[in-house]
Design an enzyme around this catalytic site. Structure first.
Site, mmCIF file in Angstrom:
data_model
loop_
_atom_site.group_PDB
_atom_site.id
_atom_site.type_symbol
_atom_site.label_atom_id
_atom_site.label_comp_id
_atom_site.label_asym_id
_atom_site.label_seq_id
_atom_site.Cartn_x
_atom_site.Cartn_y
_atom_site.Cartn_z
ATOM 1 N N GLY A 211 34.326 36.984 42.605
ATOM 2 C CA GLY A 211 36.100 36.688 42.709
ATOM 3 C C GLY A 211 36.624 37.024 43.545
ATOM 4 N N GLY B 272 40.446 37.219 46.436
ATOM 5 C CA GLY B 272 41.607 36.879 46.418
ATOM 6 C C GLY B 272 42.055 36.492 47.732
ATOM 7 N N VAL C 122 35.459 39.867 45.024
ATOM 8 C CA VAL C 122 34.897 41.414 43.967
ATOM 9 C C VAL C 122 33.253 41.015 44.124
ATOM 10 C CG1 VAL C 122 34.521 42.049 41.546
ATOM 11 C CG2 VAL C 122 36.991 41.359 43.445
ATOM 12 N N ASP D 136 51.433 45.890 41.411
ATOM 13 C CA ASP D 136 51.190 44.413 41.076
ATOM 14 C C ASP D 136 50.932 43.793 39.387
ATOM 15 O OD1 ASP D 136 50.425 41.761 42.373
ATOM 16 O OD2 ASP D 136 48.377 42.202 43.195
#
Length: 465
Positions: free
Chosen positions: A19, A21, A26, A138
């Site tokens: 992952g 962002g 990740v 978030d």
């Protein structure tokens, strides 16, 4: 900077990137010491100015310690944390079931029962953290991980947004969060428990309809959060959701923090109570009768037998009453029937007046119902306008007869079209709205217990005057 197949701090082998962002990557990794699979989240270097790096890492240490102390079955734990090559990292359990975002991408929207299951778990995690003065900042489906067994949801990334928001690097802004789930006050850099509850309301809306409440370019999404009315669940779901749920979403997504549910658990309880109620118990619509009686409406009277039929037949061994006595009984029975019909008609008319006076203030009001008022012609409520959370104080039609304004103790004014569709929610007042008045040119004036008078256009925007 760590890369694939490298070993972090001599212990965590980064097997592959899973992952990415704007501020973190990740990795699926292997804990070489404990021989287990883990997830390693690396906060990317270069996002913090060099002269602020020390403060950033110090804040990260404090937040990581606070998050590591959160021991709750619906919060993703922290195994370890540290720093390497100027980058901070967190080591967490690896959850193989993916995220709620992954599931929504596959299925688009969830059933009421599945939504209830995930909402209750996310709310329990938030309330647990909020009692310890930790705000997530978030909340979104990407930060809700799904355990492959037991249908369990785990809330991830506590503390990350807080660390980033406190960093004043040039590449960051003072406002952190994901626009699609951002509360109005968060766009001004203000956060609190109500901020997380609003974001959870956005996730609830998405689980039910397949998309967050506001979509489009970032500017359009933020405008919707700050000024736009809460979209209609019924319209977004093309009639596949019960209207009674709208009141729950209206409160969860209220523009003012004080107007929302006091806790995430209260939001989950309201949702559970609504889907368990009579308005949704037999949903979907094709299985439900098209109308149901308004609360307080009197039952329709049972047929009254004709007076001549009310004289009981003589019993064996007992002589029949004389004709004069039978005529007297028939007369009394007829008068009683007339009085009963008049009384029921009066009750029906009174119920209609009361029903129409409160119709606009009933959250999730039922579809139009029928009352029989002293004759064979039904009187129908044309529309049931639900949305206000408190009693309605004033109603007023615009001069052209196209817009109805309703003011309420919930500090809002709502504008409705002739067909009952909600056009806008006006939320600027800080006190109960006590007065409404339309001008000839369509400007609406609203007066509030907060001592202010505000002017609006018929479309719900602030008047330039």
């Amino acid at each position: 900077m760590a890369v694939d197949a490298s070993v972090l701090q001599g212990r965590y082998r980064l097997d592959r990137l899973v992952g990415r962002g704007g501020f973190a990557q990740v990795y699926l990794a292997t804990d070489l010491l404990l021989k287990r699979r883990v997830a390693v989240k690396m906060l990317l270097p270069g996002r913090v100015a060099l002269d602020q790096e020390y403060d950033f890492l110090a804040r990260f240490d404090r937040e990581a310690q606070a998050v590591a102390a959160l021991d709750h079955p619906n919060i993703l734990g922290v195994h370890d944390y540290g720093q390497a090559d100027g980058a901070a990292y967190l080591v967490m359990p690896y959850i193989a079931g993916g995220s709620l975002d992954d599931r929504l991408r596959r299925e688009r929207r969830l059933s009421l029962q599945q939504t209830d299951t995930y909402l209750r778990q996310a709310a329990a995690a938030l309330d647990f953290a909020h009692r310890r003065n930790l705000i997530h900042r978030d909340i979104k489906p990407q930060n809700m991980l799904l355990h492959p067994e037991g249908d369990r949801l785990l809330l991830a990334d506590f503390g990350i947004a807080k660390v980033l928001s406190e960093t004043s690097a040039q590449s960051l802004t003072g406002v952190m969060g994901t626009p699609a789930y951002m509360a109005p006050e968060q766009t001004r850099g203000q956060v609190g428990r109500a901020t997380d509850i609003y974001a959870l309301g956005c996730v609830l809306f998405q689980m039910l309809t397949g998309a967050p409440p506001y979509a489009g370019p970032t500017e359009q999404v933020l405008f919707g959060h700050v000024w736009g009315p809460v979209p209609s669940l019924v319209e977004r779901s093309q009639g596949q959701l019960p209207a009674a749920l709208q009141a729950v979403l209206d409160r969860a997504l209220a523009k003012g923090p004080d107007d929302r549910f006091p806790t995430a658990g209260a939001l989950a309880d309201a949702f559970a109570a609504t889907i368990a109620g009579p308005a949704t118990a037999a949903w979907p619509p094709h299985l439900v009768a098209p109308t149901r009686p308004l609360a307080g409406a009197p039952p329709e009277p049972a047929p009254v037998p004709a007076a001549r039929d009310r004289t009981p037949p003589p019993s064996p061994g007992r002589p029949a009453p004389p004709p004069a006595a039978r005529r007297k009984v028939a007369l009394l029975a007829g008068l009683g029937a007339v009085l009963a019909v008049l009384l029921l008609a009066a009750l029906a008319l009174g119920a209609l007046v009361v029903a129409r006076s409160v119709l606009a203030s009933r959250p999730g009001a039922a579809p139009a119902a029928t009352l029989v008022a002293g004759g064979d012609r039904p009187v129908r409520a044309a529309a049931a306008l639900g949305g206000h959370g408190e009693p309605v104080t004033r109603l007023a039609w615009s001069p052209d007869g196209r817009t109805l304004a309703s003011a309420s103790d919930d500090r809002t004014v709502r504008l409705w079209d002739q067909d009952g569709a909600q056009r806008a929610v006006l939320t600027a007042h800080a006190g109960k709205v006590l007065a409404l008045a339309w001008s000839r040119d369509g400007t609406l004036a609203t007066g509030s217990a907060d001592g202010t008078v505000r002017l609006w256009t018929a479309e719900g925007g602030r008047s330039p005057t």
